[in-house]
Scaffold this motif. Structure first.
Motif, PDB file in Angstrom:
ATOM      1  N   LYS A 163      34.981  38.225  38.208  1.00  0.00           N
ATOM      2  CA  LYS A 163      35.972  39.290  38.399  1.00  0.00           C
ATOM      3  C   LYS A 163      36.108  40.141  37.141  1.00  0.00           C
ATOM      4  O   LYS A 163      36.191  41.370  37.215  1.00  0.00           O
ATOM      5  N   ARG A 164      36.134  39.471  35.990  1.00  0.00           N
ATOM      6  CA  ARG A 164      36.270  40.216  34.733  1.00  0.00           C
ATOM      7  C   ARG A 164      35.047  41.103  34.498  1.00  0.00           C
ATOM      8  O   ARG A 164      35.181  42.256  34.055  1.00  0.00           O
ATOM      9  N   ILE A 165      33.858  40.577  34.791  1.00  0.00           N
ATOM     10  CA  ILE A 165      32.637  41.374  34.621  1.00  0.00           C
ATOM     11  C   ILE A 165      32.662  42.598  35.521  1.00  0.00           C
ATOM     12  O   ILE A 165      32.303  43.708  35.105  1.00  0.00           O
ATOM     13  N   LEU A 166      33.103  42.430  36.767  1.00  0.00           N
ATOM     14  CA  LEU A 166      33.175  43.549  37.704  1.00  0.00           C
ATOM     15  C   LEU A 166      34.221  44.580  37.279  1.00  0.00           C
ATOM     16  O   LEU A 166      34.038  45.784  37.489  1.00  0.00           O
ATOM     17  N   GLU A 167      35.311  44.119  36.686  1.00  0.00           N
ATOM     18  CA  GLU A 167      36.344  45.035  36.191  1.00  0.00           C
ATOM     19  C   GLU A 167      35.829  45.845  35.010  1.00  0.00           C
ATOM     20  O   GLU A 167      36.108  47.044  34.883  1.00  0.00           O
ATOM     21  N   GLN A 168      35.069  45.182  34.133  1.00  0.00           N
ATOM     22  CA  GLN A 168      34.553  45.847  32.941  1.00  0.00           C
ATOM     23  C   GLN A 168      33.378  46.764  33.255  1.00  0.00           C
ATOM     24  O   GLN A 168      33.220  47.820  32.630  1.00  0.00           O
ATOM     25  N   THR A 169      32.561  46.343  34.207  1.00  0.00           N
ATOM     26  CA  THR A 169      31.372  47.134  34.560  1.00  0.00           C
ATOM     27  C   THR A 169      31.253  47.228  36.081  1.00  0.00           C
ATOM     28  O   THR A 169      30.469  46.490  36.702  1.00  0.00           O
ATOM     29  N   PRO A 170      31.996  48.121  36.704  1.00  0.00           N
ATOM     30  CA  PRO A 170      31.944  48.251  38.167  1.00  0.00           C
ATOM     31  C   PRO A 170      30.559  48.714  38.634  1.00  0.00           C
ATOM     32  O   PRO A 170      29.836  49.388  37.910  1.00  0.00           O
ATOM     33  N   GLY A 171      30.203  48.326  39.849  1.00  0.00           N
ATOM     34  CA  GLY A 171      28.975  48.823  40.448  1.00  0.00           C
ATOM     35  C   GLY A 171      27.728  48.021  40.154  1.00  0.00           C
ATOM     36  O   GLY A 171      26.631  48.386  40.601  1.00  0.00           O
ATOM     37  N   LEU A 172      27.863  46.910  39.414  1.00  0.00           N
ATOM     38  CA  LEU A 172      26.675  46.083  39.137  1.00  0.00           C
ATOM     39  C   LEU A 172      26.195  45.407  40.412  1.00  0.00           C
ATOM     40  O   LEU A 172      26.987  45.029  41.269  1.00  0.00           O
ATOM     41  N   ASP A 173      24.868  45.253  40.530  1.00  0.00           N
ATOM     42  CA  ASP A 173      24.354  44.523  41.683  1.00  0.00           C
ATOM     43  C   ASP A 173      24.439  43.022  41.403  1.00  0.00           C
ATOM     44  O   ASP A 173      24.764  42.583  40.297  1.00  0.00           O
ATOM     45  N   LYS A 174      24.134  42.234  42.434  1.00  0.00           N
ATOM     46  CA  LYS A 174      24.304  40.788  42.350  1.00  0.00           C
ATOM     47  C   LYS A 174      23.494  40.179  41.218  1.00  0.00           C
ATOM     48  O   LYS A 174      23.991  39.334  40.454  1.00  0.00           O
ATOM     49  N   GLY A 175      22.248  40.596  41.066  1.00  0.00           N
ATOM     50  CA  GLY A 175      21.380  40.036  40.036  1.00  0.00           C
ATOM     51  C   GLY A 175      21.908  40.290  38.629  1.00  0.00           C
ATOM     52  O   GLY A 175      21.893  39.401  37.780  1.00  0.00           O
ATOM     53  N   SER A 196      26.289  32.120  43.193  1.00  0.00           N
ATOM     54  CA  SER A 196      25.744  33.131  44.090  1.00  0.00           C
ATOM     55  C   SER A 196      26.708  33.437  45.234  1.00  0.00           C
ATOM     56  O   SER A 196      26.907  34.603  45.600  1.00  0.00           O
ATOM     57  N   GLU A 197      27.337  32.400  45.767  1.00  0.00           N
ATOM     58  CA  GLU A 197      28.300  32.591  46.863  1.00  0.00           C
ATOM     59  C   GLU A 197      29.524  33.370  46.377  1.00  0.00           C
ATOM     60  O   GLU A 197      30.041  34.247  47.085  1.00  0.00           O
ATOM     61  N   ILE A 198      29.977  33.062  45.173  1.00  0.00           N
ATOM     62  CA  ILE A 198      31.149  33.753  44.608  1.00  0.00           C
ATOM     63  C   ILE A 198      30.826  35.227  44.381  1.00  0.00           C
ATOM     64  O   ILE A 198      31.624  36.104  44.720  1.00  0.00           O
ATOM     65  N   VAL A 199      29.660  35.490  43.800  1.00  0.00           N
ATOM     66  CA  VAL A 199      29.255  36.883  43.537  1.00  0.00           C
ATOM     67  C   VAL A 199      29.142  37.669  44.850  1.00  0.00           C
ATOM     68  O   VAL A 199      29.636  38.790  44.959  1.00  0.00           O
ATOM     69  N   SER A 200      28.504  37.069  45.853  1.00  0.00           N
ATOM     70  CA  SER A 200      28.354  37.741  47.150  1.00  0.00           C
ATOM     71  C   SER A 200      29.708  38.075  47.768  1.00  0.00           C
ATOM     72  O   SER A 200      29.905  39.158  48.307  1.00  0.00           O
ATOM     73  N   LYS A 201      30.636  37.140  47.650  1.00  0.00           N
ATOM     74  CA  LYS A 201      31.967  37.338  48.215  1.00  0.00           C
ATOM     75  C   LYS A 201      32.711  38.480  47.511  1.00  0.00           C
ATOM     76  O   LYS A 201      33.307  39.337  48.159  1.00  0.00           O
ATOM     77  N   LEU A 202      32.631  38.513  46.186  1.00  0.00           N
ATOM     78  CA  LEU A 202      33.388  39.512  45.427  1.00  0.00           C
ATOM     79  C   LEU A 202      32.743  40.891  45.494  1.00  0.00           C
ATOM     80  O   LEU A 202      33.427  41.911  45.448  1.00  0.00           O
ATOM     81  N   VAL A 203      31.408  40.934  45.595  1.00  0.00           N
ATOM     82  CA  VAL A 203      30.716  42.226  45.654  1.00  0.00           C
ATOM     83  C   VAL A 203      31.027  42.917  46.965  1.00  0.00           C
ATOM     84  O   VAL A 203      31.111  44.151  47.042  1.00  0.00           O
ATOM     85  N   LYS A 204      31.240  42.160  48.025  1.00  0.00           N
ATOM     86  CA  LYS A 204      31.521  42.744  49.339  1.00  0.00           C
ATOM     87  C   LYS A 204      32.924  43.334  49.434  1.00  0.00           C
ATOM     88  O   LYS A 204      33.212  44.137  50.319  1.00  0.00           O
ATOM     89  N   LYS A 205      33.805  42.903  48.533  1.00  0.00           N
ATOM     90  CA  LYS A 205      35.189  43.381  48.603  1.00  0.00           C
ATOM     91  C   LYS A 205      35.291  44.849  48.205  1.00  0.00           C
ATOM     92  O   LYS A 205      34.554  45.329  47.371  1.00  0.00           O
TER      93      LYS A 205
END
Length: 205
Positions: A163-175, A196-205
């Protein structure tokens, strides 16, 4: 009288001059090499974890070998002999991993985890074959190997990191998200399937 001193040569990046350091451990070597790099190229948690693991195995092997010589023959000495055998096997596994090229595990903790899993499988097989004495030996080896397993990062902590990574750098792909996570924690402490499951879940939000 002159004393022989072991010296590790640390090779700097191209364009920088070399220097010599007395390097007492793998971790010290990692830190020494890092002095030539910018903040963006500091040793990763996985590299530091690898160095610490190598140093612990080396130190514990030396201590166990000394105890084998100091203790009289009997059950206690047998325990120390088993420790020597198991630690040597882990060092051998790590050495083999280093020669595996592209198939090598980046985290040495993963190598230890594989060794642990092999003992678990062996216990199951020996129990099924009604060989309790062999299963018991594998259990003793498991207890030794457990000392070298990293503390696993639970799913809630992994989710907080993502979550923190996505907040700091929005738009990153799963890899790229997973790569960013591994820049912050030792890969051997992470269940990659769960991550991987956590990343997939949060990226879809």
């Amino acid at each position: 009288m002159l004393k022989t001193v072991r010296v590790a040569v640390v090779v700097p990046p191209r364009g920088l001059s070399a220097r010599f350091d007395i390097i007492p451990s793998s971790l010290a070597l990692i830190k020494a090499q890092a002095r030539w790099y910018s903040a963006e190229h500091q040793p990763t948690p996985t590299e530091i974890g690898n160095a610490k693991l190598r140093d612990k195995l080396k130190s514990d092997l030396k201590a166990a070998m000394i105890k084998v010589k100091e203790v009289e023959k009997g059950s206690i000495q047998d325990q120390h002999k088993l420790s020597v055998s198991v630690i040597k096997s882990l060092i051998s596994d790590i050495s083999y991993n280093g020669k595996a090229g592209n198939n090598a595990q980046p985290s040495l903790a993963a190598v230890v985890q594989k060794a642990y899993k092999r003992r678990e499988d062996a216990i199951e097989q020996f129990n099924a074959a009604d060989r309790p004495e062999l299963a018991e030996k594998e259990k003793l080896e498991l207890q030794i190997i457990e000392q070298y397993l990293p503390k696993p990062i639970d799913s809630s902590e992994m989710e907080a990191i993502v979550k923190r990574i996505l907040e700091q750098t929005p738009g990153l792909d799963k890899g790229k998200i997973m790569k960013s996570v591994f820049e912050e924690v030792d890969q051997g402490a992470v269940n990659k399937k769960t991550l991987s499951e956590i990343v997939s879940k949060l990226v879809k939000k």
